[in-house]
Design a protein around this motif. Structure first.
Motif, PDB file in Angstrom:
ATOM      1  N   ALA A 219       1.027  -1.504   0.334  1.00 21.16           N
ATOM      2  CA  ALA A 219       0.488  -0.536   0.322  1.00 21.16           C
ATOM      3  C   ALA A 219       0.811   1.310   0.174  1.00 21.16           C
ATOM      4  O   ALA A 219       0.230   2.486  -0.046  1.00 21.16           O
ATOM      5  N   ILE A 220       2.095   1.098   0.576  1.00 23.25           N
ATOM      6  CA  ILE A 220       2.937   1.921   0.343  1.00 23.25           C
ATOM      7  C   ILE A 220       3.944   2.855  -0.608  1.00 23.25           C
ATOM      8  O   ILE A 220       4.123   3.632  -0.934  1.00 23.25           O
ATOM      9  N   HIS A 227       6.765   9.638  -4.239  1.00 20.16           N
ATOM     10  CA  HIS A 227       7.090  11.001  -3.260  1.00 20.16           C
ATOM     11  C   HIS A 227       8.311  11.028  -3.728  1.00 20.16           C
ATOM     12  O   HIS A 227       9.502  11.939  -3.390  1.00 20.16           O
ATOM     13  N   THR A 228       9.315   9.778  -4.574  1.00 24.63           N
ATOM     14  CA  THR A 228      10.121  10.246  -5.789  1.00 24.63           C
ATOM     15  C   THR A 228      10.291  11.355  -6.552  1.00 24.63           C
ATOM     16  O   THR A 228      11.595  11.743  -6.523  1.00 24.63           O
ATOM     17  N   LEU A 229       9.100  10.860  -7.265  1.00 23.94           N
ATOM     18  CA  LEU A 229       9.312  11.606  -8.611  1.00 23.94           C
ATOM     19  C   LEU A 229       9.016  13.466  -7.994  1.00 23.94           C
ATOM     20  O   LEU A 229       9.594  13.705  -8.417  1.00 23.94           O
ATOM     21  N   SER A 322       6.080  18.439 -10.720  1.00 25.86           N
ATOM     22  CA  SER A 322       6.722  18.361  -9.386  1.00 25.86           C
ATOM     23  C   SER A 322       4.943  18.417  -8.317  1.00 25.86           C
ATOM     24  O   SER A 322       4.672  17.721  -7.635  1.00 25.86           O
ATOM     25  N   ASN A 323       4.457  19.879  -9.024  1.00 31.39           N
ATOM     26  CA  ASN A 323       3.010  20.329  -8.265  1.00 31.39           C
ATOM     27  C   ASN A 323       2.229  19.149  -8.244  1.00 31.39           C
ATOM     28  O   ASN A 323       1.727  18.400  -7.398  1.00 31.39           O
ATOM     29  N   LEU A 324       2.103  18.424  -9.634  1.00 32.85           N
ATOM     30  CA  LEU A 324       1.385  17.397  -9.541  1.00 32.85           C
ATOM     31  C   LEU A 324       1.478  15.885  -9.247  1.00 32.85           C
ATOM     32  O   LEU A 324       0.587  14.888  -8.281  1.00 32.85           O
ATOM     33  N   THR A 325       3.079  15.858  -8.790  1.00 35.91           N
ATOM     34  CA  THR A 325       3.447  15.046  -8.658  1.00 35.91           C
ATOM     35  C   THR A 325       2.903  14.874  -6.186  1.00 35.91           C
ATOM     36  O   THR A 325       2.929  13.597  -5.620  1.00 35.91           O
ATOM     37  N   THR A 354      11.202   7.082   2.379  1.00 36.67           N
ATOM     38  CA  THR A 354      11.743   7.027   2.577  1.00 36.67           C
ATOM     39  C   THR A 354      13.581   6.208   2.523  1.00 36.67           C
ATOM     40  O   THR A 354      14.257   7.086   0.873  1.00 36.67           O
ATOM     41  N   ILE A 355      13.298   5.213   2.763  1.00 34.09           N
ATOM     42  CA  ILE A 355      13.720   4.429   2.518  1.00 34.09           C
ATOM     43  C   ILE A 355      13.609   3.887   0.494  1.00 34.09           C
ATOM     44  O   ILE A 355      14.133   3.373   0.699  1.00 34.09           O
ATOM     45  N   MET A 356      12.378   3.372   0.601  1.00 38.36           N
ATOM     46  CA  MET A 356      11.691   2.703  -0.365  1.00 38.36           C
ATOM     47  C   MET A 356      12.201   3.478  -1.436  1.00 38.36           C
ATOM     48  O   MET A 356      12.184   3.256  -2.605  1.00 38.36           O
TER      49      MET A 356
END
Length: 472
Positions: A219-220, A227-229, A322-325, A354-356
């Motif tokens: 789910a995460i 978050h990465t993008l 960045s806004n979209l993601t 963060t780890i993922m």
């Protein structure tokens, strides 16, 4: 004069007419056949009865008379009498004294009251339950005030740290990206430093280590991807345009939040929310047209007095991406995590993301940019290795710190208050970056930025207005 033997003296002296005491009948006279000691004792007793027994109120009826408890002290204190020149004469019978309780009373001419009780120690009365409750309420009120003041100071400190870490992150990050043109590698380094900090936090029990299962990780995972993008696109925009321009574009986040919530969650905005989006979009458009670091005609980018070619206007579009993601992450967190029975707090969720993110981005950075962050490559590129490494680590530390503090604030305040704080943070970052990098800003650009930020503040205020439900 009474002379002679003791028997004659006793007979002659007490054969005079009887002395009538005030308030006593004639029959109550002193016996002639008693010794002088007995006569003296009887006179004293008679005087006491005259002064106290027949004229004093009951001790229990007077509020200032407190009976003495002889259970603890069996010593008897006789009644003291002050006689004012009375001459006691003959009597034949003893006076009958009523039975008094075992109490001790004192006659004093210096007191306004006729009697006062003799006590061996001051009376220590216990406070009533009402007094105890009042004292406890006062103490609780003082503790509540001090606790509220402490929480306010703590919250103010967190907001200050949030702003400071964000300012230094943007400054150090911009300096690194200006010299080291590999945003994917820089973003992976930031996630790597955050992963180390999370590991230390869990290892030394600075924060509770979560117990997660495969279903929660699944789910995460979408949240980690967006978050990465989002952070990658932000770094790409910061590497192309000025910091102030990037954050002006990022002020359009409420617009994307409303659109995505309506598309995927079915949350239709109110009229007030739509009205607040107008100054946001208009202000961003006005600031973008007059931005000195971006030219819509020939797509030339001017970065700190250095002109580079950007044929696709990457600085503007990556800020919009960045806004979209970032707003997709918020929508997905509501859609994916709302039905989970085992929920986790925001700090734990951010740590896992963060780890993922590091696991997802590290292979991409190596594949697309190669291993560039090495002393050999930095020296071959003519860069100061120490400065680049130190500023990259400082930027990464500030990156993780400001996001961690942001989640700590979100646990203490409402989302609306957090949105207002985020709007103020964006203003602080824009102003500080303009002053630090000496970015040229035109009056129209300043006006557009101000209108956009005012719209963000208005959006955060009208967001709390709930639509009225029609009664069935």
């Amino acid at each position: 004069d009474c002379k002679g033997s003791s028997t004659t003296l006793q007979t002659r002296c007490f054969q005079q007419p009887p002395f009538f005491l005030d308030g006593f009948p004639k029959a109550n006279f002193i016996s002639l056949h008693k010794s002088p000691f007995q006569i003296s004792h009887q006179i004293i007793t008679t005087s006491t009865m005259q002064s106290a027994a027949f004229s004093l109120p009951s001790p229990s009826s007077h509020p200032y008379l407190k009976p003495r408890n002889f259970a603890s002290n069996p010593t008897f204190y006789p009644i003291r009498c002050v006689s004012k020149g009375r001459d006691f004469s003959d009597s034949t019978n003893a006076i009958s004294i009523p039975s008094f309780p075992k109490r001790s009373w004192s006659l004093s001419s210096f007191s306004p009251l006729p009697l006062r009780a003799w006590t061996s120690a001051p009376s220590l009365s216990k406070p009533s339950p009402l007094q105890l409750r009042a004292t406890a309420a006062e103490n609780a009120g003082e503790a509540g005030k001090s606790g509220s003041l402490l929480k306010t100071l703590e919250l103010g400190l967190l907001f200050g740290l949030w702003y400071i870490f964000n300012i230094y992150f943007n400054i150090y990050n911009k300096q690194v990206l200006k010299a080291f043109h590999y945003p994917i590698t820089v973003t992976a380094i930031q996630f790597a430093v955050g992963t180390i900090l999370v590991t230390i936090m869990w290892t030394f029990n600075l924060y509770k280590r979560p117990k997660i299962n495969g279903a929660q990780l699944a789910a995460i995972l979408p949240l980690a991807v967006v978050h990465t993008l989002g952070n990658l696109f932000t770094n790409m925009s910061l590497g192309k345009v000025a910091v102030s321009f990037t954050h002006t574009i990022k002020a359009m986040e409420p617009f994307f939040s409303v659109v995505l919530s309506a598309m995927f969650l079915g949350e239709l905005p109110t009229l007030w929310v739509v009205a607040s989006l107008v100054p946001i979009v208009g202000g961003v458009a006005l600031a973008s047209v007059t931005e000195a670091s971006f030219n819509w005609c020939d797509y030339a980018l001017v970065l700190d007095n250095k002109t580079t070619s950007d044929p696709l206007g990457a600085g503007f579009w990556t800020a919009m991406a960045s806004n979209l993601t970032n707003q997709s992450r918020n929508v997905l967190s509501k859609k994916v995590m709302v039905n989970k029975e085992e929920s986790m707090d925001n700090i734990t969720l951010f740590s896992i993301i963060t780890i993922m993110s590091l696991i997802l981005l590290a292979p991409v950075a190596i594949f697309m940019e190669g291993v560039k962050f090495t002393p050999a490559y930095l020296q071959s590129a003519g860069l100061n290795v120490k400065e680049v490494v130190v500023r990259s680590l400082l930027a990464a530390l500030c990156f993780h710190a400001y996001q961690q503090v942001s989640y700590m604030i979100l646990q203490r305040v409402s989302p609306v208050t957090h949105s207002v704080g985020n709007c103020v943070k964006r203003v602080v970052v824009i102003v500080s970056s303009v002053l630090f990098f000496k970015t040229p800003v035109s009056p129209i650009n300043s006006l557009g930025t101000g209108i956009a930020l005012a719209g963000v503040f208005l959006y955060s205020r009208v967001k709390r207005i709930k639509p009225k439900t029609k009664a069935a």
